[in-house]
Design a protein around this motif. Structure first.
Motif, PDB file in Angstrom:
ATOM      1  N   SER A  23       0.827  -1.209   0.000  1.00 29.82           N
ATOM      2  CA  SER A  23       0.000   0.000   0.000  1.00 29.82           C
ATOM      3  C   SER A  23       0.863   1.263   0.000  1.00 29.82           C
ATOM      4  O   SER A  23       0.631   2.196  -0.788  1.00 29.82           O
ATOM      5  CB  SER A  23      -0.930  -0.015   1.216  1.00 29.82           C
ATOM      6  OG  SER A  23      -1.723   1.160   1.247  1.00 29.82           O
ATOM      7  N   GLN A  24       1.866   1.318   0.868  1.00 32.36           N
ATOM      8  CA  GLN A  24       2.712   2.506   0.959  1.00 32.36           C
ATOM      9  C   GLN A  24       3.509   2.721  -0.316  1.00 32.36           C
ATOM     10  O   GLN A  24       3.609   3.844  -0.820  1.00 32.36           O
ATOM     11  CB  GLN A  24       3.666   2.367   2.154  1.00 32.36           C
ATOM     12  CG  GLN A  24       4.598   3.564   2.335  1.00 32.36           C
ATOM     13  CD  GLN A  24       5.551   3.369   3.499  1.00 32.36           C
ATOM     14  OE1 GLN A  24       5.395   2.439   4.280  1.00 32.36           O
ATOM     15  NE2 GLN A  24       6.531   4.242   3.599  1.00 32.36           N
ATOM     16  N   SER A  38       1.373   4.085  -3.109  1.00 33.54           N
ATOM     17  CA  SER A  38       1.085   5.520  -2.949  1.00 33.54           C
ATOM     18  C   SER A  38       2.275   6.362  -3.394  1.00 33.54           C
ATOM     19  O   SER A  38       2.117   7.376  -4.094  1.00 33.54           O
ATOM     20  CB  SER A  38       0.729   5.813  -1.494  1.00 33.54           C
ATOM     21  OG  SER A  38      -0.424   5.099  -1.098  1.00 33.54           O
ATOM     22  N   LEU A  49      -7.202  -3.554  -0.010  1.00 30.10           N
ATOM     23  CA  LEU A  49      -5.990  -3.284  -0.793  1.00 30.10           C
ATOM     24  C   LEU A  49      -6.301  -3.282  -2.285  1.00 30.10           C
ATOM     25  O   LEU A  49      -5.793  -2.442  -3.037  1.00 30.10           O
ATOM     26  CB  LEU A  49      -4.925  -4.334  -0.474  1.00 30.10           C
ATOM     27  CG  LEU A  49      -3.614  -4.210  -1.250  1.00 30.10           C
ATOM     28  CD1 LEU A  49      -2.934  -2.883  -0.961  1.00 30.10           C
ATOM     29  CD2 LEU A  49      -2.678  -5.381  -0.941  1.00 30.10           C
ATOM     30  N   LYS A  64      -7.880  -0.002  -3.206  1.00 28.96           N
ATOM     31  CA  LYS A  64      -6.936   1.113  -3.209  1.00 28.96           C
ATOM     32  C   LYS A  64      -6.051   1.076  -4.454  1.00 28.96           C
ATOM     33  O   LYS A  64      -5.823   2.111  -5.102  1.00 28.96           O
ATOM     34  CB  LYS A  64      -6.078   1.064  -1.950  1.00 28.96           C
ATOM     35  CG  LYS A  64      -5.040   2.183  -1.915  1.00 28.96           C
ATOM     36  CD  LYS A  64      -4.247   2.204  -0.625  1.00 28.96           C
ATOM     37  CE  LYS A  64      -3.234   3.347  -0.652  1.00 28.96           C
ATOM     38  NZ  LYS A  64      -2.462   3.442   0.606  1.00 28.96           N
ATOM     39  N   LEU A  65      -5.524  -0.130  -4.801  1.00 31.25           N
ATOM     40  CA  LEU A  65      -4.659  -0.231  -5.976  1.00 31.25           C
ATOM     41  C   LEU A  65      -5.421   0.106  -7.252  1.00 31.25           C
ATOM     42  O   LEU A  65      -4.889   0.739  -8.168  1.00 31.25           O
ATOM     43  CB  LEU A  65      -4.062  -1.638  -6.063  1.00 31.25           C
ATOM     44  CG  LEU A  65      -3.063  -2.014  -4.962  1.00 31.25           C
ATOM     45  CD1 LEU A  65      -2.587  -3.449  -5.144  1.00 31.25           C
ATOM     46  CD2 LEU A  65      -1.880  -1.061  -4.969  1.00 31.25           C
TER      47      LEU A  65
END
Length: 659
Positions: free
Chosen positions: A453-454, A457, A479, A482-483
């Motif tokens: 995740s980090q 970003s 996840l 988010k991706l």
């Protein structure tokens, strides 16, 4: 082929006892023991029909040249190799078991046929390799009559003694306990040495020298290289030339004709040296000699000790000869010389200890007479060995085959050594390059799951969009969402497998495919070290195609040496640190300098005019293009070709890649 067994001896017509002696032409000792035993049996009160044959020849055409010729070549030219082989056989049980298995595999049936042809009442072996096979035949019931084995050495009993032999005949009392530990209780008898009676006769040394035409004055040395004439025979002779007490030096070259010719040439001008090839005059020579220098030990040492002649062992400190002579030296039966200095010292000590009596009685004659006669042991041998039931043999054979099958199968499925062959058989071509008209490369980033995740970003802020692989774990819905929002994707992955972990491959891929919304056919990232056969097969059953990449590199390492080309799939390893993220940005910048863009694998495989290949020029299963946005989002196999969407377009990316 099944061997036909003869009927039991109780149903055979009365007649002389039939004794079959299996010898071998490996040195002279084994043949000499067979001849001595045959002579004793023929002289026995009980009528006996004795047959002596070459046991190695009876074991087939394969074993005789390998064992006999191989042994001869080793001792003459590369004796150190025999030391290695003997050490392995002695100290490594699996090697000994393999040697036993090979002997039985090649020799059992031919030897069983030969024994059946002679229909013996007793079978005697004088050579250990033959004893191994004979014991196997006795335990399996293919030889029904009692079996006997002679043991003329003190050591190396792991091959001489076998549980399948009814009775072992040893020449040394020290061998009794070790043989019983190997072959069982009541499996061994101490017998008189298997030598000719000529060696036990009382002889006058002076008359023996006179009969041989040798000087009566001074000391006489006999140097023997055994039946094959091996060891440092020439070196020993040169040492004795420098000994003034030695008035005659008799050299026995055995059946080694080149050695005999060489010795005659080397010592042609030395009248004290007398070269003999194979001779029947050993009783006279030993009676005339003050000392015997011998290289191989064995039966010749028994003959010398029976004749009362001191023995010095020198010239062949390899294999069983080294171990056997050291054991004999520890019992003060021989003197062991490790070099020429010790050789001269031991010979002179033997000179000093030799009596000048006119007669040479056999040493320990009374003690020898107390031992059992070998002929009596053979003719009265009990049936000690009980053959193993056939059902047990078949059960063991079946279990062994199953274990081997499971072992080999497990190894094949757990290794990557034969994966290339399996790939050809299954028509699986790992994806390395995609043929495309777009100036892009596919970029797969392998990063620990906790850092996905980090890293995503940070890359998104730099305008970089990639495919992520996180060591084979099924990504969470959060996840994935988010991706997708960042314009990235997740590629299923099979982690490195050890031992039997490959069995989880199908279930692991299923879990990832369900989480990513992929259907039956999709791409997955293979481990850094390559796929095992088990992983390849299980993934293939699910229709999944591996991705190996045109190059796999570390973000913290140097830039690729190979120039990147459009359509290449690059796999970059990240550890999640800021330095590794900076390394990935450096790689993307380097690609930009080459006029190439970096995109997720799904964008590359769904661009116009593409075909996925493993070598850059051979087509594999091309990834279908997307026919609609809904199909892309759900992972449904596409039906047509759509234009490449911008990674920044909301909702345009897919999670995973279908094929």
């Amino acid at each position: 082929m099944r061997l036909h067994r003869r009927k039991s001896t109780s149903r055979r017509a009365p007649g002389p006892r039939r004794v079959l002696i299996l010898s071998a032409d490996v040195g002279e000792g084994h043949a000499a023991a067979a001849r001595a035993l045959a002579a004793q049996l023929k002289a026995a009160p009980q009528p006996t029909d004795v047959t002596v044959i070459d046991g190695l020849a009876a074991m087939g055409r394969v074993l005789k040249p390998v064992v006999e010729d191989g042994y001869r070549v080793q001792l003459r030219f590369i004796p150190w190799t025999y030391t290695i082989i003997y050490g392995l056989l002695h100290h490594v049980p699996p090697v000994r078991a393999l040697a036993t298995r090979l002997l039985c595999l090649f020799g059992s049936r031919p030897l069983a046929r030969t024994i059946a042809e002679h229909e013996p009442d007793v079978v005697v072996s004088t050579y250990p390799a033959v004893t191994v096979v004979l014991a196997r035949l006795r335990r399996t019931g293919e030889v029904e009559c009692p079996t006997v084995a002679t043991i003329t050495d003190l050591t190396g009993l792991f091959f001489w003694a076998q549980p399948g032999i009814d009775m072992h005949m040893v020449m040394y009392g020290e061998s009794l306990s070790p043989v019983e530990r190997i072959a069982g209780r009541d499996s061994v008898r101490l017998v008189q040495p298997l030598i000719s009676d000529e060696f036990l006769k009382v002889r006058c040394p002076l008359q023996a020298r006179r009969a041989l035409g040798l000087p009566e004055e001074g000391r006489m040395v006999v140097v023997s290289g055994g039946g094959w004439g091996v060891g440092d025979v020439e070196g020993a002779v040169r040492e004795f030339i420098c000994v003034p007490e030695a008035s005659s030096i008799v050299v026995l070259a055995g059946r080694n004709e080149p050695l005999a010719a060489k010795l005659r040439c080397s010592f042609a001008r030395e009248p004290r040296v007398h070269v003999y090839e194979f001779t029947e005059k050993m009783p006279e020579l030993l009676a005339a000699a003050d000392v015997l220098v011998h290289s191989t030990g064995g039966v010749t040492c028994l003959e010398a000790m029976a004749a009362g002649t001191p023995v010095v062992s020198y010239g062949l400190p390899v294999g069983h000869a080294r171990v056997n002579t050291r054991a004999m030296a520890a019992l003060d039966l021989v003197r062991l010389a490790n070099d020429t200095t010790e050789l001269r010292e031991h010979v002179r000590a033997s000179f000093a200890g030799t009596a000048d009596a006119p007669l040479r009685p056999a040493a320990g004659e009374g003690a020898i007479a107390k031992n059992a006669a070998a002929a009596d042991v053979v003719l009265q041998v009990p049936r000690r060995v009980r053959p193993i039931p056939r059902w047990r043999l078949r059960t063991v054979a079946l279990a062994t085959q199953l274990v081997l099958l499971l072992g080999v199968g497990s190894w094949m499925m757990s290794t990557d050594e034969v994966t290339a062959l399996a790939s050809k058989i299954l028509h699986v071509h790992p994806l390395a390059t995609v043929k495309t008209s777009q100036p892009d490369v596919g970029l797969i980033v392998h990063v620990p799951s906790r850092d996905v995740s980090q890293v995503a970003s940070e890359l998104a802020r730099a305008g970089i969009h990639v495919s992520f692989a996180d060591n084979g774990g099924a990504p969470s819905p959060r996840l994935i969402a988010k991706l997708r929002a960042l314009g990235d994707e997740v590629v299923p992955e099979v982690p490195g497998s050890s031992a039997f972990r490959w069995v989880r491959t199908r279930g692991l891929l299923h879990a990832q495919a369900r989480a990513l919304g992929l259907h039956h056919r999709f791409y997955y990232l293979q481990p850094r070290g390559g796929l095992t056969v088990g992983q390849l097969v299980l993934a293939r059953t699910d229709g999944a195609t591996p991705v190996c990449g045109a190059e796999r590199l570390s973000a913290a390492g140097p830039l690729p040496q190979r120039p990147a080309r459009a359509g290449d799939v690059l796999v970059v390893e990240l550890d999640g640190s800021p330095a590794s993220v900076g390394g990935l940005e450096r790689i993307v910048s380097w690609l930009g300098g080459k006029g190439l863009g970096a995109e997720p694998l799904a964008w590359l495989t769904r661009s116009p005019s593409i075909s996925a290949t493993s070598s850059g020029d051979r087509a594999s299963s091309a990834a279908p293009a997307i026919s609609s946005a809904s199909e892309a989002d759900s992972g449904t196999p596409a039906k047509g070709v759509s234009a490449k969407l911008s990674p920044n377009s909301s909702g345009a990316t897919t999670i995973g890649i279908t094929v």
